[in-house]
Scaffold this active site. Sequence first.
Site, PDB file in Angstrom:
ATOM      1  N   GLU A   4     -13.850  -8.062   9.371  1.00 27.18           N
ATOM      2  CA  GLU A   4     -12.697  -7.423   9.531  1.00 27.18           C
ATOM      3  C   GLU A   4     -11.803  -8.267  10.612  1.00 27.18           C
ATOM      4  OE1 GLU A   4     -10.257  -4.701   8.494  1.00 27.18           O
ATOM      5  OE2 GLU A   4      -9.195  -6.142   9.950  1.00 27.18           O
ATOM      6  N   GLU A   9      -7.567  -5.715  -2.609  1.00 30.02           N
ATOM      7  CA  GLU A   9      -6.723  -4.556  -2.311  1.00 30.02           C
ATOM      8  C   GLU A   9      -5.407  -4.598  -2.663  1.00 30.02           C
ATOM      9  OE1 GLU A   9      -6.976  -1.027   0.989  1.00 30.02           O
ATOM     10  OE2 GLU A   9      -6.356  -2.769   1.574  1.00 30.02           O
ATOM     11  N   HIS A  33      -9.327  -7.427   1.564  1.00 24.43           N
ATOM     12  CA  HIS A  33      -8.354  -6.323   1.782  1.00 24.43           C
ATOM     13  C   HIS A  33      -7.169  -6.688   2.545  1.00 24.43           C
ATOM     14  CE1 HIS A  33     -10.589  -2.520   0.274  1.00 24.43           C
ATOM     15  NE2 HIS A  33     -11.076  -3.657  -0.081  1.00 24.43           N
ATOM     16  N   SER A  75      15.276  -4.255  -2.614  1.00 22.19           N
ATOM     17  CA  SER A  75      14.319  -5.495  -2.400  1.00 22.19           C
ATOM     18  C   SER A  75      13.075  -4.738  -3.134  1.00 22.19           C
ATOM     19  CB  SER A  75      14.089  -6.023  -1.269  1.00 22.19           C
ATOM     20  OG  SER A  75      13.588  -5.146  -0.502  1.00 22.19           O
ATOM     21  N   GLU A 107       0.839  -0.937  -0.011  1.00 25.95           N
ATOM     22  CA  GLU A 107       0.033  -0.014  -0.086  1.00 25.95           C
ATOM     23  C   GLU A 107       0.763   1.262   0.084  1.00 25.95           C
ATOM     24  OE1 GLU A 107      -2.862  -0.318   3.259  1.00 25.95           O
ATOM     25  OE2 GLU A 107      -3.774  -1.958   2.334  1.00 25.95           O
ATOM     26  N   GLU A 123      -8.597   5.084   0.050  1.00 24.73           N
ATOM     27  CA  GLU A 123      -8.719   5.312   1.306  1.00 24.73           C
ATOM     28  C   GLU A 123      -7.899   6.043   1.722  1.00 24.73           C
ATOM     29  OE1 GLU A 123      -8.877   1.401   3.305  1.00 24.73           O
ATOM     30  OE2 GLU A 123      -6.332   1.282   3.100  1.00 24.73           O
TER      31      GLU A 123
HETATM   32  C1  NOJ Z   1      -8.875  -1.504   5.638  1.00 24.52           C
HETATM   33  C2  NOJ Z   1      -9.435  -1.555   4.396  1.00 24.52           C
HETATM   34  O1  NOJ Z   1      -8.774  -1.424   3.334  1.00 24.52           O
HETATM   35  C3  NOJ Z   1     -10.633  -0.644   4.556  1.00 24.52           C
HETATM   36  O2  NOJ Z   1     -11.329  -0.759   3.241  1.00 24.52           O
HETATM   37  C4  NOJ Z   1     -11.546  -0.973   5.669  1.00 24.52           C
HETATM   38  O3  NOJ Z   1     -12.616   0.113   5.734  1.00 24.52           O
HETATM   39  C5  NOJ Z   1     -10.710  -0.943   7.016  1.00 24.52           C
HETATM   40  N1  NOJ Z   1      -9.878  -1.730   6.959  1.00 24.52           N
HETATM   41  C6  NOJ Z   1     -11.532  -1.536   8.292  1.00 24.52           C
HETATM   42  O4  NOJ Z   1     -11.694  -2.782   7.878  1.00 24.52           O
HETATM   43 CA    CA Z   2      -6.241  -1.159   3.303  1.00 28.83          CA
END
Ligand code: NOJ
Ligand code: CA
Length: 680
Positions: free
Chosen positions: A379, A466, A447, A188, A175, A472
């Site tokens: 999550e 992701e 994600h 790397s 990311e 985000e």
């Molecule tokens: C990271 C994720 O990329 C995002 O989309 C999500 O809202 C948050 N984590 C919370 O789960």
């Molecule tokens: Ca994320």
Amino acid sequence: MHRWLILILLTLVACQTGRETALQISSPDKSIVLSLALENGSPVYQVSVDGKTLIRPSSLGIALRNQPDFSGPYKLVDHELNAVNESWETVWGQEKHISNHFNGMKILLQESSSTQRYINLHFRAFNDGIAFRYEIPRQAGIDSLFITEERTEFKFSSDAEAWWNEGTYLFDTPEQLYYHTNLSSIDSANTPVTCKTEDGLYISIHEANLTDYAGMILEKDTADPLKFYTSLVPWPDGDKVKTRTPLLTPWRTITIGRNAADLLRSRMILNLNEPNILSDVSWIKPMKYIGIWWGMHINKYTWTQGDRHGATTENTMAYIDFAAKNNIQGVLTEGWNQGWEDWGQDDALNLTTPYDDFDIEAVTKYARDNGVSFIGHHETTANVRSYERQLEDAFAFYADLGIRAVKTGYVGPIKPAGQYHYGQWMVQHFRRVVETAARYNITLDVHEPVKGTGIERTWPNMMTREGGRGQEYNAWSEGNPPNHTTILPFTRLLAGPMDYTPGIFDITFDGYKPENRVHSTLAKQLALMVVLYSPLQMAADLPENYQGQPAFQFVRDLATDWEETRILSAEIGEEVTIARKWQDEWFIGSITNEVARELAFPLSEMIQDSVVAECYADTKASDFKTSPTTIMIASYLATPGDSIKVRLAPGGGLAIRLRPMNANDYSLPLVFNLHSDQLK
Ligand code: NOJ
Ligand code: CA
């Protein structure tokens, strides 16, 4: 054609030159040659394109803890050739049919030392790149294998321009923004690593079919700045892969293009994966979705229950209403389940118990009654054991409610410590989740995932992920500069679909966070929905920011699955224009970095009859910094002989829907006028 004839036609050379054995195959169009030699009995491969060396002789080998390394010396036992030229149908994708055309070679080696173990090497040469993998077959005397390193080298012949991000084990490493340096400046890197050579070749190194093995990082050799080797992500005890025979490693891949667009056209990674194994795929549906999501990232809502809780019954029903009215098929709700206030504690997030103000039965029924798919959310806070304890119940719970799509997330370092998102233990975990989801007829958007390696061909319920720096970041960091989205297609997206979550209309969201913003024009946000391929494509903004916005018509109209894809123009880090067809319509997205530019692309590749081009374009005034939401929306008549000439603003873009003409469209202006209208 008979098989023997095909074999004769293969450009195989097997020659004995002193103590060296060289075997080679070439791509069907003969331009790429992949050869394997035994140098003092050790295997060395080499790649040339148009007669010029791309990869210098590079070693192959596997180091083991419990037995001698597989590094030779070997003797050649046999070699087998095959040639495949077929086409297969996707369950969903950037096109309906994919051609799989390659010449392959399997080389059977046996150690000439007293151990006499066997190892096979598999090579494939496609018109768009090469791939190889190791196989350690079942054999007497070998059972378990503890791999301490894979010794695959990539020795480039010259220093190239490279786009890459750092290869560390940190969960958010992918990311990151991309570096643009010479290859030799990399220490790397994560894969895909994408380069442009002095000869103008575009190449990308990655892996395909990462199954029950560790993900690889590329490490530079300190003594040779153009030599990279595979470094596998470890277990806590330092082992890289714990396995047994028979072992088939992931494919090591080098995608090769004559221009940047060729990289986007390549389907080699998918071709190197096994065909779909799900017999019933009727429940797998690409879709557009909205969600109670951006609201949390810009602090309008909280994930936790309280005054600003986003995931309430009432709010979710309002999102469902909005989706149903606007041709959006899915609604995601994050923060629906108990435990968000205990983030970080073991078993904090309870994946089967909703918050008190979220009536999940009522919400899922309401979604069903309105023809909308409710998207669940798991999550895990990367607490993987906790997730595994809940896994079966969590999917059963959702399946009972008729839920067909789930977003998962793995924020933070993996618990238990010492395991990593790209390590073998997590590769196994992620696959277990895909398999579990498939048993419950549930599709996935992952994600903080393991990198994509094309397994969605085999498991088409693994739809998007992701694994890159998404929208985000614009909500809570310095954000993504305009060139980021012009690099992503050539790097992260070569690994597979990405849930970037485009479509923010309130570009500066000053009402919530004046210090943060999106770094693009509104037209570019629309274009990203076409350019950044995802079979679950989010329109990420708050519904109220779409309400009454004429530009939202493009989102309403947009399709989510594609029969054909055309790359109309492409240069890494600069601009990309992609056209995608669904039934009798084409959707075109064009984006630029921070530089304004003029582009022209012919329509002849896409249409045979006159059409209406509904255009969402930047104006003379548009600029991602000073005037991001200024947009021109206009329809024109376009014929197959036309070229669309357009200006993209700094940080800008263009979105077009081409649709068949109606009788009352004859009075529309000709598309020729688009460019001058933009400049008015
Ligand atoms: C990271 C994720 O990329 C995002 O989309 C999500 O809202 C948050 N984590 C919370 O789960
Ligand atoms: Ca994320």
